[in-house]
Design a protein around this motif. Structure first.
Motif, PDB file in Angstrom:
ATOM      1  N   VAL A 293      -3.337   2.195   9.161  1.00  0.00           N
ATOM      2  CA  VAL A 293      -2.395   1.080   9.050  1.00  0.00           C
ATOM      3  C   VAL A 293      -3.164  -0.206   8.785  1.00  0.00           C
ATOM      4  O   VAL A 293      -2.777  -1.027   7.939  1.00  0.00           O
ATOM      5  N   ARG A 294      -4.273  -0.386   9.492  1.00  0.00           N
ATOM      6  CA  ARG A 294      -5.092  -1.573   9.279  1.00  0.00           C
ATOM      7  C   ARG A 294      -5.663  -1.583   7.858  1.00  0.00           C
ATOM      8  O   ARG A 294      -5.721  -2.630   7.201  1.00  0.00           O
ATOM      9  N   ALA A 295      -6.069  -0.413   7.380  1.00  0.00           N
ATOM     10  CA  ALA A 295      -6.627  -0.332   6.029  1.00  0.00           C
ATOM     11  C   ALA A 295      -5.589  -0.710   4.983  1.00  0.00           C
ATOM     12  O   ALA A 295      -5.868  -1.491   4.058  1.00  0.00           O
ATOM     13  N   ARG A 296      -4.394  -0.170   5.102  1.00  0.00           N
ATOM     14  CA  ARG A 296      -3.362  -0.474   4.110  1.00  0.00           C
ATOM     15  C   ARG A 296      -2.907  -1.923   4.204  1.00  0.00           C
ATOM     16  O   ARG A 296      -2.574  -2.545   3.193  1.00  0.00           O
ATOM     17  N   SER A 297      -2.907  -2.482   5.400  1.00  0.00           N
ATOM     18  CA  SER A 297      -2.557  -3.898   5.544  1.00  0.00           C
ATOM     19  C   SER A 297      -3.588  -4.770   4.838  1.00  0.00           C
ATOM     20  O   SER A 297      -3.241  -5.738   4.142  1.00  0.00           O
ATOM     21  N   ALA A 298      -4.861  -4.412   4.986  1.00  0.00           N
ATOM     22  CA  ALA A 298      -5.926  -5.149   4.297  1.00  0.00           C
ATOM     23  C   ALA A 298      -5.777  -5.028   2.789  1.00  0.00           C
ATOM     24  O   ALA A 298      -5.973  -6.001   2.050  1.00  0.00           O
ATOM     25  N   GLU A 299      -5.399  -3.833   2.323  1.00  0.00           N
ATOM     26  CA  GLU A 299      -5.237  -3.632   0.881  1.00  0.00           C
ATOM     27  C   GLU A 299      -4.103  -4.494   0.334  1.00  0.00           C
ATOM     28  O   GLU A 299      -4.234  -5.110  -0.737  1.00  0.00           O
ATOM     29  N   ALA A 300      -2.992  -4.533   1.055  1.00  0.00           N
ATOM     30  CA  ALA A 300      -1.872  -5.376   0.614  1.00  0.00           C
ATOM     31  C   ALA A 300      -2.287  -6.845   0.588  1.00  0.00           C
ATOM     32  O   ALA A 300      -1.952  -7.588  -0.355  1.00  0.00           O
ATOM     33  N   LEU A 301      -3.026  -7.278   1.600  1.00  0.00           N
ATOM     34  CA  LEU A 301      -3.508  -8.661   1.625  1.00  0.00           C
ATOM     35  C   LEU A 301      -4.405  -8.942   0.421  1.00  0.00           C
ATOM     36  O   LEU A 301      -4.368 -10.032  -0.161  1.00  0.00           O
ATOM     37  N   GLY A 302      -5.200  -7.954   0.032  1.00  0.00           N
ATOM     38  CA  GLY A 302      -6.074  -8.134  -1.118  1.00  0.00           C
ATOM     39  C   GLY A 302      -5.303  -8.358  -2.403  1.00  0.00           C
ATOM     40  O   GLY A 302      -5.668  -9.233  -3.210  1.00  0.00           O
ATOM     41  N   TYR A 303      -4.242  -7.593  -2.609  1.00  0.00           N
ATOM     42  CA  TYR A 303      -3.444  -7.764  -3.825  1.00  0.00           C
ATOM     43  C   TYR A 303      -2.775  -9.143  -3.859  1.00  0.00           C
ATOM     44  O   TYR A 303      -2.664  -9.758  -4.923  1.00  0.00           O
ATOM     45  N   VAL A 304      -2.336  -9.618  -2.693  1.00  0.00           N
ATOM     46  CA  VAL A 304      -1.758 -10.960  -2.646  1.00  0.00           C
ATOM     47  C   VAL A 304      -2.836 -12.000  -2.934  1.00  0.00           C
ATOM     48  O   VAL A 304      -2.627 -12.960  -3.685  1.00  0.00           O
ATOM     49  N   ALA A 305      -4.022 -11.790  -2.354  1.00  0.00           N
ATOM     50  CA  ALA A 305      -5.117 -12.745  -2.538  1.00  0.00           C
ATOM     51  C   ALA A 305      -5.524 -12.867  -3.994  1.00  0.00           C
ATOM     52  O   ALA A 305      -5.934 -13.948  -4.449  1.00  0.00           O
ATOM     53  N   LEU A 306      -5.410 -11.785  -4.755  1.00  0.00           N
ATOM     54  CA  LEU A 306      -5.810 -11.808  -6.157  1.00  0.00           C
ATOM     55  C   LEU A 306      -4.992 -12.813  -6.957  1.00  0.00           C
ATOM     56  O   LEU A 306      -5.485 -13.396  -7.921  1.00  0.00           O
TER      57      LEU A 306
ATOM     58  N   ARG B 233      -1.334  -6.979  11.756  1.00  0.00           N
ATOM     59  CA  ARG B 233      -1.688  -5.558  11.823  1.00  0.00           C
ATOM     60  C   ARG B 233      -3.183  -5.384  11.621  1.00  0.00           C
ATOM     61  O   ARG B 233      -3.822  -4.558  12.284  1.00  0.00           O
ATOM     62  N   LEU B 234      -3.749  -6.136  10.690  1.00  0.00           N
ATOM     63  CA  LEU B 234      -5.181  -6.057  10.443  1.00  0.00           C
ATOM     64  C   LEU B 234      -5.976  -6.484  11.668  1.00  0.00           C
ATOM     65  O   LEU B 234      -7.005  -5.890  11.998  1.00  0.00           O
ATOM     66  N   ALA B 235      -5.508  -7.503  12.352  1.00  0.00           N
ATOM     67  CA  ALA B 235      -6.241  -8.060  13.491  1.00  0.00           C
ATOM     68  C   ALA B 235      -6.100  -7.239  14.763  1.00  0.00           C
ATOM     69  O   ALA B 235      -6.880  -7.418  15.700  1.00  0.00           O
ATOM     70  N   ASP B 236      -5.123  -6.330  14.813  1.00  0.00           N
ATOM     71  CA  ASP B 236      -4.864  -5.544  16.019  1.00  0.00           C
ATOM     72  C   ASP B 236      -5.869  -4.396  16.124  1.00  0.00           C
ATOM     73  O   ASP B 236      -5.767  -3.388  15.418  1.00  0.00           O
ATOM     74  N   GLU B 237      -6.845  -4.530  17.005  1.00  0.00           N
ATOM     75  CA  GLU B 237      -7.889  -3.518  17.143  1.00  0.00           C
ATOM     76  C   GLU B 237      -7.364  -2.198  17.687  1.00  0.00           C
ATOM     77  O   GLU B 237      -8.025  -1.162  17.563  1.00  0.00           O
ATOM     78  N   ASP B 238      -6.183  -2.215  18.296  1.00  0.00           N
ATOM     79  CA  ASP B 238      -5.601  -0.984  18.828  1.00  0.00           C
ATOM     80  C   ASP B 238      -4.724  -0.267  17.800  1.00  0.00           C
ATOM     81  O   ASP B 238      -4.221   0.824  18.066  1.00  0.00           O
TER      82      ASP B 238
ATOM     83  N   VAL C 134      -8.037 -14.792   8.856  1.00  0.00           N
ATOM     84  CA  VAL C 134      -8.012 -13.587   8.022  1.00  0.00           C
ATOM     85  C   VAL C 134      -9.391 -13.327   7.422  1.00  0.00           C
ATOM     86  O   VAL C 134      -9.869 -12.186   7.399  1.00  0.00           O
ATOM     87  N   LEU C 135     -10.045 -14.373   6.950  1.00  0.00           N
ATOM     88  CA  LEU C 135     -11.386 -14.202   6.413  1.00  0.00           C
ATOM     89  C   LEU C 135     -12.331 -13.622   7.458  1.00  0.00           C
ATOM     90  O   LEU C 135     -13.153 -12.740   7.161  1.00  0.00           O
ATOM     91  N   ALA C 136     -12.213 -14.086   8.690  1.00  0.00           N
ATOM     92  CA  ALA C 136     -13.060 -13.569   9.762  1.00  0.00           C
ATOM     93  C   ALA C 136     -12.782 -12.095  10.017  1.00  0.00           C
ATOM     94  O   ALA C 136     -13.706 -11.295  10.190  1.00  0.00           O
ATOM     95  N   ASP C 137     -11.502 -11.721  10.037  1.00  0.00           N
ATOM     96  CA  ASP C 137     -11.154 -10.317  10.261  1.00  0.00           C
ATOM     97  C   ASP C 137     -11.687  -9.430   9.146  1.00  0.00           C
ATOM     98  O   ASP C 137     -12.157  -8.310   9.386  1.00  0.00           O
TER      99      ASP C 137
END
Length: 341
Positions: free
Chosen positions: A115-128, A105-110, A139-142
């Motif tokens: 949705v992309r913002a919330r997907s990034a936020e969820a990824l951040g909590y997992v990354a922590l 979802r984060l990588a999908d430019e369309d 993912v790091l590139a995105d």
């Protein structure tokens, strides 16, 4: 007579989870996925409400919610992404298996930018908690590239995810300091705060990596935000205590621009404590960290959510639909319920 599984009200769905009736709960979700758009939207909103009150209870059925991330209705996708944020904040290991779906979802430019913002936020909590799960090169590139092109609301969550990744594993971003410093002048205060905090986290373990990119960091000593200035001062305090061959600027200028000296103001206290941490670096105990864990990963992790609350709360408004606290210069729609401000 139709005896196929039917969508359940939130309280009954919660009861199934409490009774460990996971198969019935999954069957209901599978039925919802095939229902009409209005039923899907209503059911997902009810489920999100349930997830807010009992996020841990959704762990056994989270994978069954993954198809809703690609639903044709963007409101369904957004509600699902928000639900995953709620789950990831309290049960990050439960969401770790969903990282590929969130990353897509984060990588999908369309995709709708919220949705992309919330997907990034969820990824951040997992990354922590599980940085290895999130920190793929893709993912790091995105996360990094999006800082240049995305909407402010997306950049904010990208920067937050990068901060959390830096807090969890400093080595992951030590070679990307230039990418972070390039965006320290972002118009969004939270973007600047998250990126400065990420740089402090990296500096705790790899000060040499930060010492090579100090010009943009020095500019943040004049930032309009007390919290951004404080983090910049904290970074220079770490560099002054290290063996890095870097000229540390006069961090006292970060407080000279304040016309008030309100000791009761949280932002001013945050700033002054970190300026003191930086100026004390030349003393006999220059290897010591500051009070309250200043200059430590633990100290940053303990305070960063509190700081974000302080940044977003002052002079804010409340959503007329759900009562969510909104920053004064926030988005035109409520990030919680999607209603107009």
């Amino acid at each position: 007579m139709d005896d196929s599984p039917q969508p359940l009200p939130a309280d009954q769905f919660d009861a199934l989870l409490e009774d460990d009736s996971h198969e019935e709960a999954v069957a209901s979700l599978e039925w919802v996925a095939t229902a009409d758009a209005e039923t899907r939207k209503t059911a997902l909103r009810a489920l999100r409400t349930g997830a807010e009150t009992n996020p841990g209870g959704f762990k056994p059925v989270l994978s069954a919610l993954t198809p809703f991330l690609t639903d044709e209705e963007r409101s369904v996708r957004l509600t699902t992404a928000k639900l995953f944020v709620t789950a990831a904040e309290t049960e990050p290991e439960a969401v770790s298996s969903l990282v590929p779906a969130l990353a897509a979802r984060l990588a999908d430019e369309d995709e709708f930018y919220y949705v992309r913002a919330r997907s990034a936020e969820a990824l951040g909590y997992v990354a922590l908690e599980e940085p290895d799960t999130v920190a793929s090169p893709e993912v790091l590139a995105d996360l990094r590239i999006g800082l240049s092109f995305d909407e402010p609301e997306v950049r904010e969550k990208l920067a937050k995810a990068l901060e959390y990744l830096a807090l969890a594993d400093q080595r992951r971003l030590r070679y990307h300091v230039s990418d972070l410093t390039r965006h320290l002048d972002d118009s969004n205060e939270l973007v600047r705060y998250h990126l400065c905090t990420a740089l402090v986290a990296i500096g705790c373990a790899y000060p040499d990596a930060v010492s090579e990119r100090t010009a943009a960091l020095a500019d943040r000593l004049d930032d309009e935000s007390h919290f951004v200035r404080g983090r910049a001062a904290e970074a220079f305090g770490l560099l002054a205590r290290s063996d890095s061959a870097v000229s540390v600027p006069d961090v006292t200028r970060a407080v000279e621009s304040d016309v008030s000296s309100n000791a009761d103001d949280e932002g001013e206290r945050f700033l002054r404590d970190r300026v003191r941490f930086a100026t004390d670096a030349s003393g006999e105990e220059s290897t010591d960290t500051g009070s309250g864990g200043i200059g430590t990963i633990e100290g940053i992790r303990d305070r960063t959510d509190e700081v974000v609350d302080a940044i977003t709360s002052p002079d804010g408004d409340e959503c007329p639909h759900c009562g969510q606290s909104l920053p004064k210069a926030g988005p035109p729609i409520c990030p919680r319920c999607g209603g107009p401000r």
